[in-house]
Design a protein around this motif. Structure first.
Motif, PDB file in Angstrom:
ATOM      1  N   ALA A   1       0.627  -1.347  -0.123  1.00 37.60           N
ATOM      2  CA  ALA A   1      -0.061   0.204  -0.039  1.00 37.60           C
ATOM      3  C   ALA A   1       1.117   1.638   0.197  1.00 37.60           C
ATOM      4  CB  ALA A   1      -0.892   0.192   1.173  1.00 37.60           C
ATOM      5  N   SER A   2       2.264   0.981   0.582  1.00 38.13           N
ATOM      6  CA  SER A   2       3.010   2.913   0.466  1.00 38.13           C
ATOM      7  C   SER A   2       3.646   2.647  -0.882  1.00 38.13           C
ATOM      8  CB  SER A   2       3.895   2.127   1.257  1.00 38.13           C
ATOM      9  OG  SER A   2       4.200   0.954   1.546  1.00 38.13           O
ATOM     10  N   GLN A   3       3.676   1.651  -1.857  1.00 35.45           N
ATOM     11  CA  GLN A   3       4.252   1.858  -3.174  1.00 35.45           C
ATOM     12  C   GLN A   3       2.984   2.522  -4.060  1.00 35.45           C
ATOM     13  OE1 GLN A   3       6.613  -1.233  -4.692  1.00 35.45           O
ATOM     14  NE2 GLN A   3       7.161  -1.439  -2.324  1.00 35.45           N
ATOM     15  N   ALA A   4       1.248   2.722  -3.959  1.00 36.42           N
ATOM     16  CA  ALA A   4       1.438   2.645  -4.561  1.00 36.42           C
ATOM     17  C   ALA A   4      -0.459   4.038  -4.068  1.00 36.42           C
ATOM     18  CB  ALA A   4      -0.509   1.551  -4.801  1.00 36.42           C
ATOM     19  N   ALA A   5       0.107   5.469  -4.105  1.00 40.62           N
ATOM     20  CA  ALA A   5      -0.354   6.708  -4.050  1.00 40.62           C
ATOM     21  C   ALA A   5      -1.877   6.701  -4.511  1.00 40.62           C
ATOM     22  CB  ALA A   5       0.349   7.436  -3.776  1.00 40.62           C
ATOM     23  N   LEU A   6      -2.180   6.771  -5.898  1.00 40.75           N
ATOM     24  CA  LEU A   6      -2.917   6.229  -6.727  1.00 40.75           C
ATOM     25  C   LEU A   6      -3.747   5.515  -7.006  1.00 40.75           C
ATOM     26  CD1 LEU A   6      -1.276   9.164  -8.802  1.00 40.75           C
ATOM     27  CD2 LEU A   6      -3.125   9.550  -7.656  1.00 40.75           C
ATOM     28  N   ALA A   7      -3.800   4.216  -5.871  1.00 32.63           N
ATOM     29  CA  ALA A   7      -4.917   2.991  -6.178  1.00 32.63           C
ATOM     30  C   ALA A   7      -5.405   3.477  -5.347  1.00 32.63           C
ATOM     31  CB  ALA A   7      -3.505   1.998  -6.210  1.00 32.63           C
ATOM     32  N   LYS A   8      -6.692   2.295  -5.091  1.00 33.28           N
ATOM     33  CA  LYS A   8      -7.401   1.691  -4.100  1.00 33.28           C
ATOM     34  C   LYS A   8      -6.515   0.539  -2.916  1.00 33.28           C
ATOM     35  CE  LYS A   8     -12.099   1.828  -6.068  1.00 33.28           C
ATOM     36  NZ  LYS A   8     -12.800   1.658  -6.820  1.00 33.28           N
ATOM     37  N   LEU A   9      -6.786   0.540  -2.196  1.00 34.65           N
ATOM     38  CA  LEU A   9      -6.349  -0.669  -1.085  1.00 34.65           C
ATOM     39  C   LEU A   9      -7.124  -1.695  -1.521  1.00 34.65           C
ATOM     40  CD1 LEU A   9      -5.608   1.266   2.209  1.00 34.65           C
ATOM     41  CD2 LEU A   9      -3.686   0.530   0.410  1.00 34.65           C
ATOM     42  N   SER A  10      -6.485  -2.552  -1.153  1.00 33.79           N
ATOM     43  CA  SER A  10      -7.948  -3.743  -1.201  1.00 33.79           C
ATOM     44  C   SER A  10      -8.719  -4.577  -0.466  1.00 33.79           C
ATOM     45  CB  SER A  10      -6.283  -4.997  -1.535  1.00 33.79           C
ATOM     46  OG  SER A  10      -6.775  -6.358  -1.477  1.00 33.79           O
ATOM     47  N   ALA A  11      -9.601  -4.920  -0.698  1.00 26.70           N
ATOM     48  CA  ALA A  11     -11.058  -5.004   0.006  1.00 26.70           C
ATOM     49  C   ALA A  11     -10.078  -5.999   1.308  1.00 26.70           C
ATOM     50  CB  ALA A  11     -12.087  -5.472  -0.722  1.00 26.70           C
ATOM     51  N   ALA A  12      -9.595  -7.239  -0.059  1.00 22.79           N
ATOM     52  CA  ALA A  12      -9.376  -8.782   1.226  1.00 22.79           C
ATOM     53  C   ALA A  12      -7.617  -8.384   1.720  1.00 22.79           C
ATOM     54  CB  ALA A  12      -8.549  -9.587   0.007  1.00 22.79           C
ATOM     55  N   ASP A  13      -6.957  -7.226   1.142  1.00 25.31           N
ATOM     56  CA  ASP A  13      -6.095  -7.305   1.869  1.00 25.31           C
ATOM     57  C   ASP A  13      -5.471  -5.745   2.577  1.00 25.31           C
ATOM     58  OD1 ASP A  13      -3.544  -7.798   3.515  1.00 25.31           O
ATOM     59  OD2 ASP A  13      -2.613  -8.915   2.590  1.00 25.31           O
ATOM     60  N   ASN A  14      -5.968  -5.400   3.359  1.00 25.72           N
ATOM     61  CA  ASN A  14      -5.343  -3.825   3.020  1.00 25.72           C
ATOM     62  C   ASN A  14      -3.741  -3.169   3.011  1.00 25.72           C
ATOM     63  OD1 ASN A  14      -4.833  -3.883   6.022  1.00 25.72           O
ATOM     64  ND2 ASN A  14      -6.450  -2.422   6.442  1.00 25.72           N
ATOM     65  N   ARG A  15      -3.137  -4.203   3.677  1.00 26.12           N
ATOM     66  CA  ARG A  15      -1.535  -4.156   2.830  1.00 26.12           C
ATOM     67  C   ARG A  15      -1.398  -3.976   1.648  1.00 26.12           C
ATOM     68  NH1 ARG A  15       1.099  -9.296   5.812  1.00 26.12           N
ATOM     69  NH2 ARG A  15      -0.721  -9.520   4.290  1.00 26.12           N
ATOM     70  N   VAL A  16      -1.893  -4.037   0.816  1.00 24.62           N
ATOM     71  CA  VAL A  16      -1.894  -4.116  -0.582  1.00 24.62           C
ATOM     72  C   VAL A  16      -2.961  -3.372  -0.650  1.00 24.62           C
ATOM     73  CG1 VAL A  16      -0.492  -6.467  -0.888  1.00 24.62           C
ATOM     74  CG2 VAL A  16      -2.819  -6.389  -1.214  1.00 24.62           C
ATOM     75  N   ALA A  17      -2.340  -2.105  -2.454  1.00 25.36           N
ATOM     76  CA  ALA A  17      -3.055  -1.658  -3.132  1.00 25.36           C
ATOM     77  C   ALA A  17      -3.160  -2.026  -4.438  1.00 25.36           C
ATOM     78  CB  ALA A  17      -2.550  -0.278  -3.243  1.00 25.36           C
ATOM     79  N   GLU A  18      -3.984  -2.102  -4.915  1.00 25.22           N
ATOM     80  CA  GLU A  18      -4.640  -2.683  -6.522  1.00 25.22           C
ATOM     81  C   GLU A  18      -3.486  -2.305  -7.840  1.00 25.22           C
ATOM     82  OE1 GLU A  18      -8.576  -2.482  -6.192  1.00 25.22           O
ATOM     83  OE2 GLU A  18      -8.811  -4.378  -4.873  1.00 25.22           O
ATOM     84  N   ARG A  19      -2.233  -2.143  -7.533  1.00 28.83           N
ATOM     85  CA  ARG A  19      -1.512  -1.242  -8.119  1.00 28.83           C
ATOM     86  C   ARG A  19      -0.877  -2.857  -9.271  1.00 28.83           C
ATOM     87  NH1 ARG A  19       3.720   0.484  -7.182  1.00 28.83           N
ATOM     88  NH2 ARG A  19       5.302   1.330  -8.715  1.00 28.83           N
ATOM     89  N   PHE A  20      -0.577  -2.827 -10.495  1.00 31.86           N
ATOM     90  CA  PHE A  20      -0.209  -3.421 -11.907  1.00 31.86           C
ATOM     91  C   PHE A  20       1.006  -2.969 -11.941  1.00 31.86           C
ATOM     92  CE2 PHE A  20      -3.598  -2.819 -14.475  1.00 31.86           C
ATOM     93  CZ  PHE A  20      -2.273  -2.143 -15.307  1.00 31.86           C
ATOM     94  N   GLU A  21       2.248  -3.678 -12.681  1.00 32.21           N
ATOM     95  CA  GLU A  21       3.114  -3.154 -13.812  1.00 32.21           C
ATOM     96  C   GLU A  21       3.125  -4.456 -14.088  1.00 32.21           C
ATOM     97  OE1 GLU A  21       6.824  -2.203 -11.881  1.00 32.21           O
ATOM     98  OE2 GLU A  21       6.057   0.430 -10.549  1.00 32.21           O
ATOM     99  N   VAL A  22       3.964  -4.348 -15.447  1.00 29.88           N
ATOM    100  CA  VAL A  22       3.692  -5.062 -16.115  1.00 29.88           C
ATOM    101  C   VAL A  22       5.775  -5.178 -17.458  1.00 29.88           C
ATOM    102  CG1 VAL A  22       2.674  -4.467 -18.127  1.00 29.88           C
ATOM    103  CG2 VAL A  22       3.181  -6.566 -18.861  1.00 29.88           C
ATOM    104  N   TYR A  23       6.033  -5.978 -17.000  1.00 25.91           N
ATOM    105  CA  TYR A  23       7.515  -6.587 -17.483  1.00 25.91           C
ATOM    106  C   TYR A  23       7.572  -7.398 -18.599  1.00 25.91           C
ATOM    107  CZ  TYR A  23       8.849  -4.215 -12.851  1.00 25.91           C
ATOM    108  OH  TYR A  23       8.074  -3.645 -11.659  1.00 25.91           O
ATOM    109  N   PHE A  24       8.783  -7.295 -19.329  1.00 27.73           N
ATOM    110  CA  PHE A  24       8.900  -8.036 -20.826  1.00 27.73           C
ATOM    111  C   PHE A  24      10.441  -7.739 -21.414  1.00 27.73           C
ATOM    112  CE2 PHE A  24       7.973  -9.127 -24.905  1.00 27.73           C
ATOM    113  CZ  PHE A  24       8.075  -9.945 -25.429  1.00 27.73           C
TER     114      PHE A  24
END
Length: 322
Positions: free
Chosen positions: A214-237
């Protein structure tokens, strides 16, 4: 005598034009509206890991010199359009970040950003995956949580680990940083991720990493399932971080609080405090529709598409020749 020649070949410039056409066709078929927003703004990002360019405007209507910022992304202005009932939108534009030149980065670069009403971050990951298949002919992607990535490649749970565990891991991985004990917890996580996880994912197909701390996602919602994380993603290739997306936070009061925390972190790190974008917060108070959004680096996408060695091979005039 300075060189005036572009650093791109004509075939690379043709490939850029074709890529932009493909992107626009992708969104046209999905009825996503192309928009345009200002590159100059009175507010800017407060994130301690981002820095924007600034300039003084001497001819403001107020008669006073005004500080303006070149935008690190069109996000705040695009969300103002969303609050004004624009519907799903996308933009291809220049963005500016005061960071060092390198293989993947030029301080002026081309960004694709889009917002989809009614999507969460999972639906948006699927659409990003579809765009990569369309533009790069990739295989369907892999997906893992941030927690799973750390557990798989470092045998660390980033949501429970202590500072000492992270410092030990940095030592074991031979990450040579001056006074690592003075780094913030998130900075330690980010170094471990970039040095030890990024090189091991996305080599054959794109890899989405989601549910960041959650501390790394200033513009994302917190997860309803686990408020330690935010609903953010990154993609790597293939060695590139291509995109960063969020299930978007819509509460103005919470967003202001996060911006203020960012500025406190900046102050603690000896960085300049940044002006909060009040236009953006006022728009959130009016109401942001439920949506998810993502920013994707077009230059990086083109590097992968034509198998270029460096970003200067896909930008006609990088900053060293600008």
């Amino acid at each position: 005598m300075q060189s005036w020649q572009p650093t791109t070949t004509h075939s690379a410039r043709q490939a850029r034009a074709e890529l932009l056409r493909t992107i626009r066709e992708f969104f046209y078929t999905r009825k996503v509206l192309e928009v345009e927003t200002p590159l100059l703004s009175s507010g800017t990002v407060t994130d301690e890991h981002l820095d924007g360019f600034n300039t003084t405007f001497n001819f403001a209507a107020s008669g006073q010199p005004t500080q303006l910022y070149l935008q690190t992304s069109p996000e705040y202005a695009m969300k103002r359009l969303l609050c004004a009932q624009s519907g799903s939108i996308y933009q291809i534009c220049k963005a500016f970040r005061h960071e060092g030149e390198g293989r993947w980065h030029n301080p002026e670069f081309t960004m694709l950003e889009w917002y989809r009403l009614g999507f969460d971050h999972f639906a948006l990951m699927n659409e990003v995956d579809a765009l990569l298949q369309e533009t790069l002919a990739t295989l369907p992607s892999d997906k893992m949580t941030y927690q799973q990535a750390f557990q798989t490649y470092l045998n660390i749970d980033p949501l429970c680990a202590s500072d000492d565990e992270l410092l030990t891991a940095m030592l074991e991985q031979k990450i040579d940083i001056h006074e690592p004990q003075d780094l913030s917890f998130d900075s330690k996580l980010q170094l471990l991720f970039s040095y030890c996880i990024e090189p091991k994912i996305g080599s054959e197909k794109p890899c989405f990493v989601y549910d960041f701390p959650a501390s790394q996602a200033a513009l994302a919602k917190l997860s309803a399932a686990d408020n330690r994380v935010a609903e953010r993603f990154e993609v790597y290739f293939k060695g590139a971080e291509l995109a960063n997306g969020f299930n978007e936070l819509s509460e103005a009061k919470e967003q202001r609080a996060r911006f203020e925390v960012d500025n406190e972190k900046r102050k603690a790190s000896g960085l300049a405090v940044k002006p909060i974008d009040e236009h953006f917060l006022s728009a959130l108070e009016a109401g942001l529709p439920s949506c998810a959004g993502v920013a994707l680096g077009v230059d990086r996408l083109l590097i992968l598409k034509i198998e270029a060695a460096h970003i200067r091979d896909v930008i006609s005039f990088p900053v060293s020749r600008a």
